[in-house]
Design a protein around this motif. Structure first.
Motif, short mmCIF file in Angstrom:
data_model
loop_
_atom_site.label_atom_id
_atom_site.label_comp_id
_atom_site.label_asym_id
_atom_site.label_seq_id
_atom_site.Cartn_x
_atom_site.Cartn_y
_atom_site.Cartn_z
N VAL A 12 25.30 -1.29 -27.04
CA VAL A 12 24.15 -1.72 -26.24
C VAL A 12 22.90 -1.52 -27.07
O VAL A 12 22.68 -0.42 -27.60
N GLY A 13 22.09 -2.55 -27.20
CA GLY A 13 20.91 -2.44 -28.05
C GLY A 13 21.31 -2.43 -29.51
O GLY A 13 22.29 -3.08 -29.91
N VAL A 14 20.58 -1.67 -30.30
CA VAL A 14 20.86 -1.57 -31.74
C VAL A 14 21.08 -0.09 -32.08
O VAL A 14 20.12 0.62 -32.39
N PRO A 15 22.32 0.39 -31.99
CA PRO A 15 22.59 1.78 -32.42
C PRO A 15 22.25 1.97 -33.90
O PRO A 15 22.12 0.99 -34.64
N PRO A 16 22.11 3.22 -34.35
CA PRO A 16 21.75 3.48 -35.75
C PRO A 16 22.75 2.89 -36.74
O PRO A 16 23.93 2.70 -36.42
N PHE A 31 32.39 -5.17 -28.99
CA PHE A 31 31.79 -6.02 -27.97
C PHE A 31 30.29 -5.73 -27.87
O PHE A 31 29.90 -4.57 -27.69
N ASP A 32 29.47 -6.77 -27.99
CA ASP A 32 28.03 -6.62 -27.77
C ASP A 32 27.79 -6.79 -26.27
O ASP A 32 27.76 -7.91 -25.75
N LEU A 33 27.57 -5.68 -25.58
CA LEU A 33 27.51 -5.70 -24.12
C LEU A 33 26.22 -6.29 -23.58
O LEU A 33 26.12 -6.54 -22.38
N ASP A 34 25.23 -6.54 -24.45
CA ASP A 34 24.01 -7.20 -24.01
C ASP A 34 24.24 -8.68 -23.69
O ASP A 34 23.43 -9.31 -23.01
N ILE A 72 31.52 3.46 -25.57
CA ILE A 72 30.30 2.65 -25.55
C ILE A 72 29.19 3.42 -26.25
O ILE A 72 28.93 4.58 -25.93
N TYR A 73 28.54 2.77 -27.22
CA TYR A 73 27.37 3.34 -27.88
C TYR A 73 26.13 2.67 -27.29
O TYR A 73 25.99 1.44 -27.36
N ILE A 74 25.24 3.45 -26.71
CA ILE A 74 24.04 2.92 -26.07
C ILE A 74 22.80 3.51 -26.75
O ILE A 74 22.61 4.73 -26.75
N ALA A 84 17.71 2.06 -20.23
CA ALA A 84 19.01 2.14 -20.90
C ALA A 84 19.59 3.54 -20.76
O ALA A 84 20.80 3.71 -20.59
N LEU A 85 18.74 4.57 -20.83
CA LEU A 85 19.20 5.95 -20.66
C LEU A 85 19.74 6.16 -19.25
O LEU A 85 20.81 6.76 -19.06
N HIS A 86 19.04 5.64 -18.26
CA HIS A 86 19.51 5.76 -16.88
C HIS A 86 20.82 4.99 -16.69
O HIS A 86 21.74 5.45 -15.99
N THR A 87 20.92 3.84 -17.32
CA THR A 87 22.14 3.04 -17.24
C THR A 87 23.32 3.79 -17.83
O THR A 87 24.43 3.77 -17.29
N ALA A 88 23.09 4.48 -18.95
CA ALA A 88 24.15 5.27 -19.58
C ALA A 88 24.66 6.36 -18.64
O ALA A 88 25.87 6.58 -18.51
#
Length: 249
Positions: A12-16, A31-34, A72-74, A84-88
């Motif tokens: 989700v988004g762009v992890p490091p 999988f790009d969940l966006d 899942i990496y968010i 996004a933090l709340h979604t995680a």
């Protein structure tokens, strides 16, 4: 003999970059969940998120509930959003069998943005930009075109919004940060070209709508556009008319 299936990993988004370097050595399904990946109505996300959350995060939820992921990496850092933090947190409660790993991408090494500046059909260009984050390798060199129009903002959930743009459109905003692999680079995100007609876009209910509208208001030839789940005909017609009247088409 029974063989184990490949681990199913979502992002989700762009992890490091370090995350993608680790994943590059693993035999996985990524999988790009966006992006809309499952044929389930986005309203199914209402069990987890209210409708005032943007369509991208509601898409993340629908994908996560349906894809039976192992991990899942968010990205929940400044390059994404507090939502996004709340979604995680909410996904962890709804998916106890899935490992939810929150990350904060503060990478500052510039990979450049050749895709954003090259001549290419805009839907293909944005697809290539979103795919580019999955590779830890340096971007290949591409010729830069002289821009006739600009698109500033996030990749839309519905890429048909991009249909009216000419192939000589340059991409700015968070989409350029995405290709550069520095989603928290605010100076790069705010940059745009004042010399070309530019559409400033963000998903409805996204915090970036404030900056999109602000930049459009001070740009010599800017148009602010937002849309929720799909790019309706009125939004595309608005962009088409703007580009035509600006002499871009």
């Amino acid at each position: 003999m029974k063989t184990e299936s490949k681990p199913r990993i979502g992002i989700v988004g762009v992890p490091p970059l370090t995350i993608f370097q680790e994943l590059a050595d693993q035999d996985i399904e990524l999988f790009d969940l966006d992006e809309p990946l499952v044929k389930i109505g986005i309203d199914q996300a209402s069990s987890c998120l209210p409708r005032v959350y943007c369509a991208i995060l509601r898409t993340v939820v629908v994908n996560s509930l349906e894809l039976n992921l192992d991990r899942i990496y968010i990205d929940v850092g400044p390059g994404k959003c507090d939502c996004a933090l709340h979604t995680a947190t909410i996904l962890q409660a709804h998916l106890p069998g899935t490992e939810i790993i929150t990350t904060r991408n503060l990478d500052h090494h510039d990979f450049g943005s050749p895709l954003c500046r090259t001549r290419m059909d805009m839907m293909s260009k944005m697809t290539a930009i979103t795919r580019s984050i999955q590779s830890p390798l340096q971007h290949p060199s591409l010729p830069s075109c002289t821009p006739s129009a600009g698109f500033w903002g996030v990749p839309p959930r519905d890429f048909t919004l991009l249909e009216p743009f000419p192939d000589t459109t340059h991409v700015y905003g968070w989409s350029r940060c995405m290709e550069n692999k520095t989603p928290a680079n605010f100076a790069l995100e705010e940059y745009c070209n004042p010399n070309i007609p530019t559409v400033f876009f963000a998903q409805s209910f996204c915090a970036k709508t404030a900056m999109a509208r602000h930049l459009a208001s001070i740009h010599p030839h800017g148009l602010y556009v937002d849309c929720d789940v799909t790019a309706g005909s009125s939004a595309r017609a608005k962009i088409q008319a703007f580009l035509e009247l600006s002499g871009c088409l």
